[in-house]
Design an enzyme around this catalytic site. Sequence first.
Site, PDB file in Angstrom:
ATOM      1  N   ASP A 179      -2.395   6.571  -3.665  1.00 25.83           N
ATOM      2  CA  ASP A 179      -1.236   5.818  -2.996  1.00 25.83           C
ATOM      3  C   ASP A 179      -0.628   4.894  -4.021  1.00 25.83           C
ATOM      4  OD1 ASP A 179      -3.300   4.313  -2.397  1.00 25.83           O
ATOM      5  OD2 ASP A 179      -2.496   3.773  -0.522  1.00 25.83           O
ATOM      6  N   ASP A 210      -1.047   1.650  -4.133  1.00 25.06           N
ATOM      7  CA  ASP A 210      -1.899   0.542  -4.543  1.00 25.06           C
ATOM      8  C   ASP A 210      -3.318   1.117  -5.159  1.00 25.06           C
ATOM      9  OD1 ASP A 210      -3.002   0.883  -1.917  1.00 25.06           O
ATOM     10  OD2 ASP A 210      -3.528  -1.051  -1.782  1.00 25.06           O
ATOM     11  N   SER A 252       0.954  -1.265  -0.072  1.00 25.61           N
ATOM     12  CA  SER A 252       0.019   0.086  -0.100  1.00 25.61           C
ATOM     13  C   SER A 252       0.802   1.344   0.023  1.00 25.61           C
ATOM     14  CB  SER A 252      -0.819  -0.064   1.036  1.00 25.61           C
ATOM     15  OG  SER A 252      -1.902   0.913   1.165  1.00 25.61           O
ATOM     16  N   ASP A 255      -5.861   2.666  -3.350  1.00 25.44           N
ATOM     17  CA  ASP A 255      -7.161   2.580  -2.582  1.00 25.44           C
ATOM     18  C   ASP A 255      -7.335   3.889  -1.593  1.00 25.44           C
ATOM     19  OD1 ASP A 255      -4.977   2.193  -0.813  1.00 25.44           O
ATOM     20  OD2 ASP A 255      -5.929   0.274  -0.092  1.00 25.44           O
TER      21      ASP A 255
END
Length: 458
Positions: free
Chosen positions: A245, A247, A106, A249
């Site tokens: 960000d 990833d 993430s 989400d």
Amino acid sequence: MSERKRKYFGTDGIRGTVGEHPITPDFVMKLGWAAGRVLAAHAPGRQKVIIGKDTRVSGYMFESALEAGLSAAGIDIHLLGPMPTPGIAYLTRTFHAQAGIVISASHNPFDDNGIKFFSHAGTKLPDDIELEIEAELEKPLQTVPSRELGKARRVEDAAGRYIEFCKGTVRSSINLAGLRIVVDCAHGATYHIAPAVFAELGAQVITLGNAPDGFNINHECGATDARALVVAVRQHKADVGIALDGDGDRLIMVDEHGEVVDGDELTFIIARRRHNTGALRGSVVGTQMSNLGLEQAIRTLGLGFERVKVGDRYILERLKEGGWTLGGESSGHIICLDLTTTGDGIISALQVLEAMAASEQTLATLKSGMQKFPQTLVNVRMAQKVDVQSLPDVQRAVAQAESRLGNSGRVLLRPSGTEPVIRVMVEGRDHSLVEELANDIARKVETAARVAVAEAAA
């Protein structure tokens, strides 16, 4: 949450530093095998799993390890390549896969990585399934007969499928023509997707953070560091900036004046728009860290507001329990449950852009309906774990602070889930008072914890 203690899975999969157990190739290969065994036991016939990743250099290694483990368990694999986490959730559903696997840490730096799973419905795995996988990890790895080994193939059109899905979450009448948007992809998994989504809807797009090299993901860019985006919005005289960000989400935005708009303010904008159009169901869900200004603004709209523990997992659980549709975190995890099954930065940004287009108002004007309360967060590092909230000196300090804040503020003490730290948060109308109280409580926490540890050792 299951009462049985999980050994590897946290609130968002398994995460850590690459090369340190359990984020090693051998463990991840066995994790793939264990997951494959469990998934195969829960559904008849030959199963398939899709795997996507962000842009970290270690993603190649872990993709291969998972592929080997799943194949050894007799599971077919569809490889998506770089793909945002919410895109993997969506494609898990549309491919009718038994599960989706995300290789990502993430918003963390490149030398971390992690593995998390989606169920066939594109939601996080139930705790009981995670516990079954952990139990399977304790067994010796046994490969199925060669005739039953899983096969792997690349999905060539994964990005295009997800781009079309994102565009379909806003009304076809919405046209972003005339909007100049700066998009910061954090050198992450949205680099080849987010700019196309906004451009195909008519916007003029200026892109940052779209040159991943395996090492620059989240580095001084994206939703965790909007400084470059602020500069770019001002430099290009853009209408809005969008920061995702690594990833994909999380979402943070920047208004036309170069001011950062966080997840609380974005949640409010989406909630008000949906409330006005009749599209909002039930209460809005925030977390313990959501700004008090969000709660008050939501209640002013005549809507309910509930807080849960920090983590999008808990927001999702409460939305499902209530049959509700919207929740968000200050960090930019925003869930529009009627549109998708998990937090999605691109879809959340589209909801804000739709509100701007439909109202013909700027982002700065839209966010002005919510007034954020000053908030101070102090992290107190602990030598060892102590239940500080049970200590009399800390209780007195908190009670005194709450008395001084009255009904216009709050105090929160929260242990970190990932490090030996107590987070002291104070919120109120007066910034100076908030800062004074937060630092005072932090000192009391540090002193009381040190005394408690010494007394326990005596």
